[in-house]
Design an enzyme around this catalytic site. Structure first.
Site, PDB file in Angstrom:
ATOM      1  N   ALA A 136       0.875  -1.267  -0.090  1.00 40.63           N
ATOM      2  CA  ALA A 136      -0.205  -0.059   0.113  1.00 40.63           C
ATOM      3  C   ALA A 136       0.986   1.181  -0.219  1.00 40.63           C
ATOM      4  O   ALA A 136       1.152   1.662   1.047  1.00 40.63           O
ATOM      5  CB  ALA A 136      -1.116   0.019   1.219  1.00 40.63           C
ATOM      6  N   SER A 138       1.105   4.185  -2.964  1.00 40.30           N
ATOM      7  CA  SER A 138       0.460   5.271  -3.755  1.00 40.30           C
ATOM      8  C   SER A 138      -1.364   4.985  -3.348  1.00 40.30           C
ATOM      9  O   SER A 138      -1.853   5.832  -3.016  1.00 40.30           O
ATOM     10  CB  SER A 138       0.338   5.324  -5.228  1.00 40.30           C
ATOM     11  OG  SER A 138       1.908   5.947  -5.415  1.00 40.30           O
ATOM     12  N   ILE A 163       9.759   4.141   6.356  1.00 37.98           N
ATOM     13  CA  ILE A 163       9.322   5.216   7.410  1.00 37.98           C
ATOM     14  C   ILE A 163      10.525   5.940   7.614  1.00 37.98           C
ATOM     15  O   ILE A 163      11.743   5.270   8.175  1.00 37.98           O
ATOM     16  CB  ILE A 163       8.854   4.265   8.798  1.00 37.98           C
ATOM     17  CG1 ILE A 163       7.463   3.391   8.304  1.00 37.98           C
ATOM     18  CG2 ILE A 163       8.519   5.459   9.894  1.00 37.98           C
ATOM     19  CD1 ILE A 163       6.329   4.358   7.451  1.00 37.98           C
ATOM     20  N   GLU A 370       5.963  11.207  -0.125  1.00 34.26           N
ATOM     21  CA  GLU A 370       4.837  12.202  -0.050  1.00 34.26           C
ATOM     22  C   GLU A 370       3.760  12.230  -1.096  1.00 34.26           C
ATOM     23  O   GLU A 370       3.444  13.308  -1.387  1.00 34.26           O
ATOM     24  CB  GLU A 370       4.922  13.551   0.910  1.00 34.26           C
ATOM     25  CG  GLU A 370       5.803  13.279   2.181  1.00 34.26           C
ATOM     26  CD  GLU A 370       5.451  14.471   3.015  1.00 34.26           C
ATOM     27  OE1 GLU A 370       4.758  15.150   3.045  1.00 34.26           O
ATOM     28  OE2 GLU A 370       6.214  14.659   3.917  1.00 34.26           O
ATOM     29  N   THR A 372       4.017  10.545  -4.979  1.00 28.05           N
ATOM     30  CA  THR A 372       4.981  10.567  -6.287  1.00 28.05           C
ATOM     31  C   THR A 372       4.245  11.776  -7.196  1.00 28.05           C
ATOM     32  O   THR A 372       3.255  12.128  -6.967  1.00 28.05           O
ATOM     33  CB  THR A 372       4.860   9.249  -7.196  1.00 28.05           C
ATOM     34  OG1 THR A 372       3.480   9.007  -7.681  1.00 28.05           O
ATOM     35  CG2 THR A 372       5.301   7.840  -6.150  1.00 28.05           C
TER      36      THR A 372
END
Length: 387
Positions: A136, A138, A163, A370, A372
């Site tokens: 998971a 985009s 992360i 954050e 694409t």
């Protein structure tokens, strides 16, 4: 005309210019010297963190009531821009602290804010953001991390990937499915602590750039947390995640223009000193045209980013569009500018003896994380077609 002097439209306020000067001074003395080492060793630049923390630039966005500097969105963008000009990895300290805490600022209870923003403001803890998963990216709404209610606790199970600052941060905003039948409306947000039993981390990713900022998987194995660590109401997590990104895409745009500015500054100095065919390389028109294009793209990106930062601070209705546009345009510009900076240095640009190849590698991620730039274009198009 005397009146021209008082025309302040489209000019940064004096206090914002002062912040830029202060950050640049700290970065020149105490952040830039560690940038190459952080890239070479892939280790978190603790000395840079300490310098930013001492100057209150590590999490400037935290409101004054929680012990923070209370910097507005534009001031925070300028801090991130200036840190990125010196060291992209270090710029992820203020950027990810904002990313991790933004859900609390948007939707958290007063108690949650006081408990978790205060140690971030003091520099005793950092905060990361756990949205993406192996399957998971985009399509964040397809996440499988689950949170199951058990009395006055929630029990979390799942894996989060990509992360930033994982393992270094004390606190994590974790998004998890609380109602599997409701897709995006069945996702809730929680604060997880590094010390919670069942929290562990994968090996650091081997990355192209931003090597001084650790990127790891976060594993949640029956992590049991008090129910009051939920951020906002149950089922509102995905909406909070998206609202957060509207604000923090501005910080990625700021990071991108900082990286690009660092590359342009270095390339400008180099072409004025390097001589070929009996004169400075900067005297050749082909080189001048390259520099002109780099400067023009950079300034266009900066103006769009600052406009978006103003919208972030005000919470304007068109922030979603401007946040996506600034992030997309600035990161594309940064990739072009850093690539041209490598070209301007010729063979030297391709070696690790000079900083522009690092800047080019660091710039690439700004087109990816954050959301694409393909996703940004979808976001922008949807906003345009709504109108």
């Amino acid at each position: 005309m005397a009146a021209e002097q008082s025309f302040d439209v489209y000019r940064l306020p004096e206090e914002h210019e002062a912040i830029r000067e202060a950050v640049r001074e700290v970065c020149a003395a105490k952040v830039a010297p560690h940038a190459t080492e952080a890239d070479e060793t892939g280790e978190f630049p603790k000395a840079s963190y300490d310098a930013l923390r001492a100057a209150d630039f590590h999490a400037p966005h935290v409101p004054v009531e929680y012990g923070g500097a209370g910097a507005d969105a534009l001031a925070t963008a300028i801090v991130i821009e200036e840190v990125a000009r010196a060291c992209a990895s270090s710029s992820l300290i203020p950027a990810v602290n904002k990313l991790g805490t933004m859900p609390l600022l948007l939707a958290g209870s007063e108690e949650l804010k006081r408990t978790y923003l205060t140690p971030v403001a003091s520099g005793d803890a950092m905060f990361s953001y756990c949205l993406s998963e192996p399957e998971a990216g985009s399509d964040a709404a397809s996440m499988t991390t689950k949170a199951v209610r058990d009395g006055d606790h929630w029990v979390l199970n799942g894996v989060k990937r990509w992360i930033t600052n994982a393992g270094v941060s004390e606190f994590y905003t974790v998004f998890a499915v609380t109602d599997p039948t409701a897709r995006s409306r069945g996702i809730s947000a929680f604060v997880v602590e590094k010390s919670d039993p069942g929290v562990s981390f994968g090996a650091p990713e081997k990355k192209l750039g931003i090597k001084g900022s650790p990127t790891r998987e976060v594993y949640l194995d029956n992590v049991r947390i008090p129910a009051d660590r939920m951020i906002g109401a149950e089922g509102t997590g995905f909406a909070t995640a998206m609202k957060t990104l509207d604000h923090t895409r501005v910080t990625i745009a700021a990071q991108a223009i900082g990286i690009a500015q660092g590359a342009l500054d270095y390339a400008k100095g180099y072409v004025q000193e390097r001589k070929q065919f009996g004169k400075a390389v900067a005297e050749f028109q082909g080189i001048q045209f390259m520099l002109a294009d780099m400067g023009m793209k950079l300034e266009a990106a900066r103006q769009l980013t600052y406009a978006a930062a103003g919208k972030s601070e005000r919470g304007d209705a068109d922030l979603t569009y401007f946040g996506a546009a600034a992030k997309c345009f600035a990161s594309d510009a940064a990739m072009e500018i850093t690539t041209d900076a490598v070209q301007l240095l010729g063979g030297y640009g391709y070696t690790r003896d000079y900083p522009v190849e690092r800047m080019m590698r660091d710039a690439k991620i700004t087109q990816i994380y954050e959301g694409t730039n393909q996703v940004q274009r979808i976001v922008m198009a949807r906003q345009l077609l709504k109108g």
